[in-house]
Design a protein around this motif. Structure first.
Motif, PDB file in Angstrom:
ATOM      1  N   ILE A 103       0.847  -1.192   0.000  1.00  0.00           N
ATOM      2  CA  ILE A 103       0.000   0.000   0.000  1.00  0.00           C
ATOM      3  C   ILE A 103       0.884   1.245   0.000  1.00  0.00           C
ATOM      4  CG2 ILE A 103      -1.803   1.280   1.223  1.00  0.00           C
ATOM      5  CD1 ILE A 103      -2.777  -1.372   2.357  1.00  0.00           C
ATOM      6  N   TYR A 104       0.606   2.124  -0.909  1.00  0.00           N
ATOM      7  CA  TYR A 104       1.413   3.326  -1.133  1.00  0.00           C
ATOM      8  C   TYR A 104       1.631   4.111   0.158  1.00  0.00           C
ATOM      9  CZ  TYR A 104       2.818   7.760  -3.346  1.00  0.00           C
ATOM     10  OH  TYR A 104       3.488   8.903  -3.728  1.00  0.00           O
ATOM     11  N   ARG A 105       2.908   4.363   0.440  1.00  0.00           N
ATOM     12  CA  ARG A 105       3.362   5.164   1.582  1.00  0.00           C
ATOM     13  C   ARG A 105       3.057   4.540   2.945  1.00  0.00           C
ATOM     14  NH1 ARG A 105       2.073  11.481  -0.199  1.00  0.00           N
ATOM     15  NH2 ARG A 105       3.695  11.609  -1.814  1.00  0.00           N
ATOM     16  N   GLN A 106       2.581   3.296   2.951  1.00  0.00           N
ATOM     17  CA  GLN A 106       2.293   2.653   4.231  1.00  0.00           C
ATOM     18  C   GLN A 106       3.132   1.401   4.455  1.00  0.00           C
ATOM     19  OE1 GLN A 106      -2.322   3.360   3.616  1.00  0.00           O
ATOM     20  NE2 GLN A 106      -1.945   2.636   5.685  1.00  0.00           N
ATOM     21  N   GLY A 107       3.437   0.697   3.395  1.00  0.00           N
ATOM     22  CA  GLY A 107       4.275  -0.478   3.544  1.00  0.00           C
ATOM     23  C   GLY A 107       3.733  -1.704   2.843  1.00  0.00           C
ATOM     24  N   GLU A 108       4.442  -2.800   3.040  1.00  0.00           N
ATOM     25  CA  GLU A 108       4.084  -4.066   2.401  1.00  0.00           C
ATOM     26  C   GLU A 108       3.944  -5.152   3.452  1.00  0.00           C
ATOM     27  OE1 GLU A 108       6.045  -5.448  -1.371  1.00  0.00           O
ATOM     28  OE2 GLU A 108       6.756  -7.071  -0.067  1.00  0.00           O
ATOM     29  N   MET A 109       3.018  -6.056   3.235  1.00  0.00           N
ATOM     30  CA  MET A 109       2.862  -7.188   4.148  1.00  0.00           C
ATOM     31  C   MET A 109       2.538  -8.443   3.355  1.00  0.00           C
ATOM     32  SD  MET A 109      -0.740  -6.080   5.926  1.00  0.00           S
ATOM     33  CE  MET A 109      -1.977  -5.178   4.977  1.00  0.00           C
ATOM     34  N   GLU A 110       3.023  -9.553   3.863  1.00  0.00           N
ATOM     35  CA  GLU A 110       2.742 -10.852   3.279  1.00  0.00           C
ATOM     36  C   GLU A 110       1.981 -11.682   4.297  1.00  0.00           C
ATOM     37  OE1 GLU A 110       6.120 -12.825   1.664  1.00  0.00           O
ATOM     38  OE2 GLU A 110       7.023 -10.971   0.892  1.00  0.00           O
ATOM     39  N   GLY A 111       1.195 -12.601   3.787  1.00  0.00           N
ATOM     40  CA  GLY A 111       0.439 -13.450   4.692  1.00  0.00           C
ATOM     41  C   GLY A 111      -0.310 -14.525   3.943  1.00  0.00           C
ATOM     42  N   ASP A 171     -10.021 -18.946   1.486  1.00  0.00           N
ATOM     43  CA  ASP A 171     -10.995 -18.664   0.437  1.00  0.00           C
ATOM     44  C   ASP A 171     -12.397 -19.042   0.905  1.00  0.00           C
ATOM     45  OD1 ASP A 171     -12.342 -18.263  -1.934  1.00  0.00           O
ATOM     46  OD2 ASP A 171     -11.610 -20.107  -2.873  1.00  0.00           O
ATOM     47  N   HIS A 172     -13.330 -18.086   0.834  1.00  0.00           N
ATOM     48  CA  HIS A 172     -14.715 -18.346   1.219  1.00  0.00           C
ATOM     49  C   HIS A 172     -15.579 -18.758   0.024  1.00  0.00           C
ATOM     50  CE1 HIS A 172     -14.091 -17.008   5.327  1.00  0.00           C
ATOM     51  NE2 HIS A 172     -13.488 -15.925   4.867  1.00  0.00           N
ATOM     52  N   GLY A 173     -14.952 -18.844  -1.152  1.00  0.00           N
ATOM     53  CA  GLY A 173     -15.657 -19.367  -2.318  1.00  0.00           C
ATOM     54  C   GLY A 173     -16.514 -18.381  -3.073  1.00  0.00           C
ATOM     55  N   ASN A 174     -16.522 -17.130  -2.699  1.00  0.00           N
ATOM     56  CA  ASN A 174     -17.356 -16.138  -3.384  1.00  0.00           C
ATOM     57  C   ASN A 174     -16.560 -14.894  -3.774  1.00  0.00           C
ATOM     58  OD1 ASN A 174     -16.871 -15.241  -0.836  1.00  0.00           O
ATOM     59  ND2 ASN A 174     -18.999 -14.753  -0.319  1.00  0.00           N
ATOM     60  N   GLY A 175     -15.262 -15.073  -3.951  1.00  0.00           N
ATOM     61  CA  GLY A 175     -14.401 -13.939  -4.265  1.00  0.00           C
ATOM     62  C   GLY A 175     -13.921 -13.199  -3.040  1.00  0.00           C
ATOM     63  N   GLU A 176     -14.303 -13.679  -1.846  1.00  0.00           N
ATOM     64  CA  GLU A 176     -13.861 -13.063  -0.601  1.00  0.00           C
ATOM     65  C   GLU A 176     -12.811 -13.952   0.062  1.00  0.00           C
ATOM     66  OE1 GLU A 176     -17.191 -12.193   1.887  1.00  0.00           O
ATOM     67  OE2 GLU A 176     -17.849 -10.507   0.640  1.00  0.00           O
ATOM     68  N   LEU A 177     -11.685 -13.347   0.393  1.00  0.00           N
ATOM     69  CA  LEU A 177     -10.560 -14.075   0.969  1.00  0.00           C
ATOM     70  C   LEU A 177     -10.179 -13.428   2.299  1.00  0.00           C
ATOM     71  CD1 LEU A 177      -8.362 -14.049  -2.293  1.00  0.00           C
ATOM     72  CD2 LEU A 177     -10.142 -15.701  -1.695  1.00  0.00           C
ATOM     73  N   SER A 178     -10.213 -14.211   3.372  1.00  0.00           N
ATOM     74  CA  SER A 178      -9.825 -13.694   4.690  1.00  0.00           C
ATOM     75  C   SER A 178      -8.308 -13.724   4.808  1.00  0.00           C
ATOM     76  CB  SER A 178     -10.448 -14.538   5.806  1.00  0.00           C
ATOM     77  OG  SER A 178     -11.853 -14.421   5.792  1.00  0.00           O
ATOM     78  N   PHE A 179      -7.720 -12.561   5.015  1.00  0.00           N
ATOM     79  CA  PHE A 179      -6.264 -12.429   5.041  1.00  0.00           C
ATOM     80  C   PHE A 179      -5.746 -12.262   6.462  1.00  0.00           C
ATOM     81  CE2 PHE A 179      -2.660  -9.471   5.334  1.00  0.00           C
ATOM     82  CZ  PHE A 179      -1.699 -10.141   4.576  1.00  0.00           C
ATOM     83  N   THR A 180      -4.615 -12.920   6.745  1.00  0.00           N
ATOM     84  CA  THR A 180      -3.907 -12.740   8.011  1.00  0.00           C
ATOM     85  C   THR A 180      -2.429 -12.565   7.703  1.00  0.00           C
ATOM     86  OG1 THR A 180      -5.474 -14.171   9.179  1.00  0.00           O
ATOM     87  CG2 THR A 180      -3.379 -13.712  10.275  1.00  0.00           C
ATOM     88  N   SER A 181      -1.841 -11.479   8.184  1.00  0.00           N
ATOM     89  CA  SER A 181      -0.425 -11.233   7.915  1.00  0.00           C
ATOM     90  C   SER A 181       0.441 -12.275   8.617  1.00  0.00           C
ATOM     91  CB  SER A 181      -0.029  -9.828   8.369  1.00  0.00           C
ATOM     92  OG  SER A 181      -0.203  -9.694   9.769  1.00  0.00           O
ATOM     93  N   GLU A 182       1.675 -12.424   8.149  1.00  0.00           N
ATOM     94  CA  GLU A 182       2.577 -13.442   8.694  1.00  0.00           C
ATOM     95  C   GLU A 182       2.779 -13.298  10.194  1.00  0.00           C
ATOM     96  OE1 GLU A 182       6.158 -13.136   6.415  1.00  0.00           O
ATOM     97  OE2 GLU A 182       5.537 -14.691   4.993  1.00  0.00           O
ATOM     98  N   ASP A 183       2.871 -12.057  10.670  1.00  0.00           N
ATOM     99  CA  ASP A 183       3.102 -11.847  12.104  1.00  0.00           C
ATOM    100  C   ASP A 183       1.806 -11.742  12.902  1.00  0.00           C
ATOM    101  OD1 ASP A 183       2.137  -9.395  11.338  1.00  0.00           O
ATOM    102  OD2 ASP A 183       3.938  -8.262  11.871  1.00  0.00           O
TER     103      ASP A 183
END
Length: 304
Positions: free
Chosen positions: A240-248, A252-264
């Motif tokens: 995200i611009y000017r905020q940083g990067e995160m991986e995680g 998949d909920h099967g409807n195009g919605e994905l619940s994300f959790t960062s690595e930390d």
């Protein structure tokens, strides 16, 4: 002596009339064209050479251009044209199947990418000559942005040449083939609008993809990549611009919605994928210090 000269001329003639990877049939085709009537020309089918002479030192550029031109000429609609392009890909797939060394695999991947790059250029040529001034300027700006973005997007997805070593050309051209094919569908859709044709975009994954916010420029401001890693785990990389990067990881909920959790575990959120229309990410929970505030939602409208 005369016999020797005759044989030499015969060999040279064969060299002239035999292309790289296919036999030259222009004389036979011209005779057939003279016999073709208007009635049966309306039912022309696409005839590509069935057999490809596999030669990893060959330059297939002109062969591919001719094959693409044949598909364009024989297709009755843009929808049919894009479907028929798969026949060109099928023709050159034996190169990939016959490849034994890394170098040969790299060469095969390059020609498969070239097919869609050639089709993309063909579509753009027709678009630029058919669109009105306002539409052309808009599409030209978008196309220039896509060209500027694709190198960085490729790097984000496959990594650098140093990271991948001798496999890099294979990975690069395979990914370029994928996104160039996608871009060809986008241009075909725009050309279909101008021509008044119906055109349906193919279904795309509701789970994996690359989406960017380029602020209508040739630079990436924010990006979202959802993919499956080498271990088979679903992962996302969000910048995200000017905020940083995160991986995680994501579920998949099967409807195009994905619940994300960062690595930390410090950030949780919801990724929404809307196919050709892009994607978004909304922060739902944070723990400890985080540059990503709860409730923040970022749009990634440019889909690759």
């Amino acid at each position: 002596m005369k016999k020797t000269i005759f044989l030499l001329v015969l060999v040279l003639s064969m060299g002239i009339y035999t292309g790289c990877g296919k036999e030259n049939t222009e004389i036979e085709n011209s005779r057939m064209e003279e016999q073709t009537t208007p009635e049966n020309s309306e039912n022309d089918e696409i005839h590509l050479d069935d057999e490809l002479n596999i030669d990893f030192t060959c330059d297939y550029s002109e062969d591919i251009k001719e094959d693409v031109d044949d598909v364009v000429a024989a297709s009755t609609s843009l929808q049919e044209e894009l479907t028929n392009m798969e026949k060109v890909t099928q023709k050159y797939t034996p190169l990939a199947e016959a490849a034994q060394t890394q170098g040969e695999m790299n060469v095969a991947a390059h020609w498969l990418y070239t097919i869609w790059d050639t089709e993309l250029n063909n579509l753009w040529s027709r678009l630029s000559s058919s669109a009105d001034r306002q539409t052309k300027e808009k599409l030209l700006a978008e196309q220039r942005n896509w060209i500027d973005l694709k190198e960085e997007v490729t790097l984000l997805n496959i990594g650098s040449r140093e990271e991948n070593g001798s496999m890099y050309p294979l990975l690069q051209d395979s990914y370029l083939e994928e996104i160039t094919k996608n871009r060809a569908y986008v241009l075909a859709r725009e050309l279909a609008k101008i021509k008044g044709e119906d055109f349906a975009m193919p279904e795309v994954s509701a789970k994996y993809g690359t989406f960017v916010d380029n602020q209508e420029t040739g630079d990436i401001y924010s990006s979202l990549i959802t993919r499956q890693n080498w271990e088979g785990t679903d992962e996302a990389v969000i910048s995200i611009y000017r905020q940083g990067e995160m991986e995680g990881s994501f579920v998949d909920h099967g409807n195009g919605e994905l619940s994300f959790t960062s690595e930390d575990g410090s950030v949780k959120g919801m990724i929404k994928i809307d196919g050709w229309n892009g994607a978004s990410f909304k922060v739902t929970e944070t723990y400890g210090e985080s540059p990503f505030p709860v409730g923040e939602e970022v749009e990634f409208p440019f889909a690759f």
